[in-house]
Write a protein that holds these residues in place. Structure first.
Motif, mmCIF file in Angstrom:
data_model
loop_
_atom_site.group_PDB
_atom_site.id
_atom_site.type_symbol
_atom_site.label_atom_id
_atom_site.label_comp_id
_atom_site.label_asym_id
_atom_site.label_seq_id
_atom_site.Cartn_x
_atom_site.Cartn_y
_atom_site.Cartn_z
ATOM 1 N N TYR A 284 0.844 -1.173 -0.158
ATOM 2 C CA TYR A 284 0.012 -0.098 -0.010
ATOM 3 C C TYR A 284 0.912 1.111 -0.096
ATOM 4 C CZ TYR A 284 -3.689 -3.455 1.173
ATOM 5 O OH TYR A 284 -4.221 -4.632 1.014
ATOM 6 N N ALA A 285 0.211 2.406 -0.293
ATOM 7 C CA ALA A 285 0.845 3.603 -0.461
ATOM 8 C C ALA A 285 1.282 4.263 0.820
ATOM 9 C CB ALA A 285 0.000 4.393 -1.315
ATOM 10 N N ILE A 286 2.386 3.681 1.442
ATOM 11 C CA ILE A 286 2.937 4.352 2.616
ATOM 12 C C ILE A 286 4.479 3.808 2.794
ATOM 13 C CG2 ILE A 286 2.091 2.699 4.029
ATOM 14 C CD1 ILE A 286 1.784 4.941 6.336
ATOM 15 N N GLN A 287 5.336 4.627 3.269
ATOM 16 C CA GLN A 287 6.622 4.243 3.481
ATOM 17 C C GLN A 287 6.783 3.202 4.648
ATOM 18 O OE1 GLN A 287 8.878 7.906 3.829
ATOM 19 N NE2 GLN A 287 10.072 7.346 2.055
ATOM 20 N N GLN A 288 7.551 2.453 4.651
ATOM 21 C CA GLN A 288 7.864 1.383 5.802
ATOM 22 C C GLN A 288 7.807 2.125 7.228
ATOM 23 O OE1 GLN A 288 9.878 -2.043 5.025
ATOM 24 N NE2 GLN A 288 10.558 -2.180 7.293
ATOM 25 N N GLY A 289 8.428 3.189 7.300
ATOM 26 C CA GLY A 289 8.583 3.867 8.458
ATOM 27 C C GLY A 289 7.182 4.589 8.820
ATOM 28 N N GLY A 290 6.556 4.808 8.037
ATOM 29 C CA GLY A 290 5.268 5.335 8.420
ATOM 30 C C GLY A 290 4.501 4.493 8.855
ATOM 31 N N ALA A 291 4.390 3.198 8.326
ATOM 32 C CA ALA A 291 3.516 2.111 8.677
ATOM 33 C C ALA A 291 4.222 1.516 9.966
ATOM 34 C CB ALA A 291 3.731 0.936 7.773
ATOM 35 N N HIS A 292 5.487 1.651 10.211
ATOM 36 C CA HIS A 292 5.773 1.319 11.629
ATOM 37 C C HIS A 292 5.380 2.266 12.584
ATOM 38 C CE1 HIS A 292 9.948 -0.877 10.666
ATOM 39 N NE2 HIS A 292 8.751 -1.366 9.875
ATOM 40 N N GLY A 293 5.265 3.495 12.384
ATOM 41 C CA GLY A 293 4.794 4.587 13.297
ATOM 42 C C GLY A 293 3.452 4.402 13.624
ATOM 43 N N ILE A 294 2.411 3.859 12.704
ATOM 44 C CA ILE A 294 1.281 3.694 13.096
ATOM 45 C C ILE A 294 0.834 2.517 13.849
ATOM 46 C CG2 ILE A 294 -1.130 2.947 12.033
ATOM 47 C CD1 ILE A 294 -0.268 4.471 9.523
ATOM 48 N N VAL A 295 1.828 1.271 13.775
ATOM 49 C CA VAL A 295 1.430 0.295 14.324
ATOM 50 C C VAL A 295 2.581 -0.051 15.726
ATOM 51 C CG1 VAL A 295 0.687 -1.055 12.212
ATOM 52 C CG2 VAL A 295 3.150 -1.216 12.847
ATOM 53 N N ALA A 296 3.520 0.667 15.759
ATOM 54 C CA ALA A 296 4.449 0.401 16.620
ATOM 55 C C ALA A 296 3.632 0.176 18.080
ATOM 56 C CB ALA A 296 5.680 1.151 16.726
ATOM 57 N N PRO A 297 2.955 1.204 18.607
ATOM 58 C CA PRO A 297 2.458 1.248 19.731
ATOM 59 C C PRO A 297 1.437 0.137 19.967
ATOM 60 C CG PRO A 297 2.423 3.483 18.953
ATOM 61 C CD PRO A 297 2.672 2.657 17.779
ATOM 62 N N HIS A 298 0.696 -0.286 19.096
ATOM 63 C CA HIS A 298 -0.407 -1.144 18.969
ATOM 64 C C HIS A 298 0.287 -2.531 19.163
ATOM 65 C CE1 HIS A 298 -3.657 1.577 18.383
ATOM 66 N NE2 HIS A 298 -2.627 1.874 17.458
ATOM 67 N N VAL A 299 1.331 -2.874 18.303
ATOM 68 C CA VAL A 299 2.246 -4.176 18.652
ATOM 69 C C VAL A 299 2.957 -4.234 19.679
ATOM 70 C CG1 VAL A 299 4.201 -5.333 17.423
ATOM 71 C CG2 VAL A 299 2.815 -4.244 16.044
ATOM 72 N N LEU A 300 3.282 -3.184 20.499
ATOM 73 C CA LEU A 300 4.023 -3.230 21.779
ATOM 74 C C LEU A 300 2.753 -3.578 22.841
ATOM 75 C CD1 LEU A 300 6.422 -0.190 21.735
ATOM 76 C CD2 LEU A 300 6.922 -2.839 21.963
ATOM 77 N N ARG A 301 1.595 -2.880 22.721
ATOM 78 C CA ARG A 301 0.606 -3.415 23.467
ATOM 79 C C ARG A 301 0.204 -4.855 23.414
ATOM 80 N NH1 ARG A 301 -0.356 -2.730 28.113
ATOM 81 N NH2 ARG A 301 0.050 -0.599 27.832
ATOM 82 N N TYR A 302 0.191 -5.295 22.328
ATOM 83 C CA TYR A 302 -0.040 -6.825 22.159
ATOM 84 C C TYR A 302 0.747 -7.656 22.819
ATOM 85 C CZ TYR A 302 -0.082 -11.277 19.467
ATOM 86 O OH TYR A 302 0.000 -12.407 19.110
ATOM 87 N N LEU A 303 2.214 -7.242 22.660
ATOM 88 C CA LEU A 303 3.196 -8.179 23.120
ATOM 89 C C LEU A 303 3.225 -8.106 24.780
ATOM 90 C CD1 LEU A 303 6.362 -7.025 20.910
ATOM 91 C CD2 LEU A 303 5.127 -9.186 20.854
ATOM 92 N N PHE A 304 2.965 -6.817 25.244
ATOM 93 C CA PHE A 304 2.769 -6.664 26.614
ATOM 94 C C PHE A 304 1.708 -7.575 27.316
ATOM 95 C CE2 PHE A 304 5.438 -2.571 25.874
ATOM 96 C CZ PHE A 304 6.690 -3.164 26.207
ATOM 97 N N ASP A 305 0.584 -7.480 26.545
ATOM 98 C CA ASP A 305 -0.448 -8.204 27.085
ATOM 99 C C ASP A 305 -0.267 -9.632 26.966
ATOM 100 O OD1 ASP A 305 -1.773 -6.031 27.304
ATOM 101 O OD2 ASP A 305 -3.030 -5.972 25.442
ATOM 102 N N ASN A 306 0.601 -10.099 26.254
ATOM 103 C CA ASN A 306 0.768 -11.515 26.304
ATOM 104 C C ASN A 306 2.143 -12.279 26.894
ATOM 105 O OD1 ASN A 306 -1.548 -12.965 24.495
ATOM 106 N ND2 ASN A 306 -0.904 -10.886 23.767
ATOM 107 N N VAL A 307 3.171 -11.446 26.656
ATOM 108 C CA VAL A 307 4.380 -11.962 27.217
ATOM 109 C C VAL A 307 5.070 -10.672 27.872
ATOM 110 C CG1 VAL A 307 4.939 -13.829 25.614
ATOM 111 C CG2 VAL A 307 5.518 -11.479 25.127
ATOM 112 N N ASP A 308 6.449 -10.988 28.571
ATOM 113 C CA ASP A 308 6.970 -9.786 29.137
ATOM 114 C C ASP A 308 7.734 -8.927 28.300
ATOM 115 O OD1 ASP A 308 10.004 -9.171 30.490
ATOM 116 O OD2 ASP A 308 8.571 -8.677 31.923
ATOM 117 N N ALA A 309 8.286 -9.607 27.080
ATOM 118 C CA ALA A 309 8.854 -8.782 26.145
ATOM 119 C C ALA A 309 9.948 -7.659 26.417
ATOM 120 C CB ALA A 309 7.876 -7.981 25.283
#
Length: 396
Positions: A284-309
């Motif tokens: 899709y039409a977005i740079q990878q860094g921009g995609a990371h910015g959108i999802v990083a907080p949500h990915v971290l929240r998912y990780l912390f909800d499931n493992v220590d990470a």
């Protein structure tokens, strides 16, 4: 207790300093290059403030400029570049720009050394998502980065083919490591603000993932924590438009440290955030860094909800308090990463991507689940497509 590990790494020579590209001819001489070809995109090739210092710095060892790379990193472009190498008797490459140009240069070096027919290479790539690397010596590469994506100090190259649908693949070989890398702040100053900020998020996330990835080591912990400290100081200033000496030093050196550990050893530490970035940015039409910015907080929240990470070590890196409960530490880390994202002026919701529909999310989740970095998720985590789609929907 520290687990057993092996960390083998042979990085290219790192040169840092304002106007260090003026000494490019010396680096080319050091690696035995007599006829070098600059590999870059058309915009970089047409920007005098970027290309002129490189041409001047390469001196008589410059044989020409190949300015046809694109963010899509198409295999056809690498073939065109390899043909140019043959026509002009090129024995070394100078990658100028972002990660796309470096990846194309790496694949060009492999194709130039290969004796296999083009059709055979293409069909094998479509089937196996890889290109066989010959046993012979590959033409060396000098990398001149102008973005902060952090893909420079690596022995990896990504490439795509779009015939009959998108096929993504990667090449991994120690010989793909650039022989030298020149980090010149003067070149970074020429990069458009939005591109530089988006790339910075990509580099930042390499440091984040080096701490929670399954193959982290004490060595990568050290480079990652120091990286996060520098980036946490420099990126907000960069996002505010500041490009003074201190800001660029913190941003560039923080990125170098992030990738030094993440991409240099035998086991790459890139993990779940990068898998999400691949699944979104490559379709899709977005740079990878921009995609990371959108999802990083949500990915971290998912990780912390499931493992220590390794939330406490992440908290040390982003400089937040760890005296509260584990849940409070996790929230503080997520908030700190969100603040970095927002300071860089990056989008915060998937719905802002013009060509991405909510109906696409299941397919994107399936693509993420199949990504090469999924095996690097933290120990004890086994993400399902449904869970990955849930993260995407939270980010919508």
């Amino acid at each position: 207790m520290t687990p057993d590990y092996r960390f083998a790494y042979d990085p290219g020579t790192i040169v840092y300093g304002r106007n260090c590209v003026s000494r490019l001819e010396h680096e080319l001489e050091r690696i035995g290059a007599e006829r070098a070809l600059v590999v870059c995109g058309s915009t970089v090739g047409a920007t005098d403030a970027v290309i002129d210092p490189v041409v001047a710095g390469a001196g008589d060892r410059l044989a020409g400029v190949f300015d046809e790379t694109t963010p899509e990193k198409r295999l056809s472009t690498a073939f065109d570049g390899a043909d140019r190498m043959s026509e002009d008797d090129i024995d070394a490459l100078v990658s100028l720009g972002g990660g796309s140009s470096l990846d194309i240069a790496k694949v060009m070096s492999v194709l130039a050394a290969s004796e296999r027919p083009r059709g055979e290479i293409e069909s094998t790539f479509e089937r196996e998502r890889a290109i066989a690397i010959p046993d012979s010596t590959l033409p060396p590469i000098v990398a001149l980065p102008t973005t902060l994506a952090g893909s420079d100090l690596s022995a990896i190259a990504g490439i795509t083919v779009r015939e009959g649908g998108l096929t993504r693949g990667a090449l991994v070989d120690d010989r793909l490591m650039p022989a030298a890398l020149c980090y010149d702040p003067a070149l970074f100053e020429t990069t458009p603000h939005e591109i530089l900020c988006a790339s910075a998020m990509n580099g930042f996330d390499k440091a984040v993932e080096s701490l929670y990835g399954s193959n982290a080591t004490p060595i990568t912990d050290g480079t990652a924590v120091r990286s996060l400290r520098l980036l946490g100081r420099g990126l907000p200033r960069l996002g505010a438009g500041d490009r003074d000496q201190d800001t660029l030093h913190d941003a560039i050196m923080g990125t170098v440290l992030a990738q030094y550990g993440a991409l240099g050893g035998e086991r790459i530490t890139a993990s779940l955030i990068h898998s999400f970035g691949h699944g979104i940015a490559r379709g899709y039409a977005i740079q990878q860094g921009g995609a990371h910015g959108i999802v990083a907080p949500h990915v971290l929240r998912y990780l912390f909800d499931n493992v220590d990470a390794r939330r406490d070590l992440l908290a040390e890196g982003v400089d937040v308090d760890t005296t509260g409960t584990p849940e409070e530490t996790a929230t503080a880390v997520v908030d700190a990463v969100t603040e970095i994202r927002d300071a860089l002026g990056l989008p915060s919701r998937l719905r802002t991507i013009d060509d991405l529909s909510k109906r696409d999310l299941p397919a994107v989740a399936a693509d993420i689940a199949d990504d090469v970095f999924i095996p690097n998720v933290p120990p004890g985590l086994e993400p399902t497509e449904a869970e990955l789609e849930g993260v995407l929907r939270n980010a919508w």
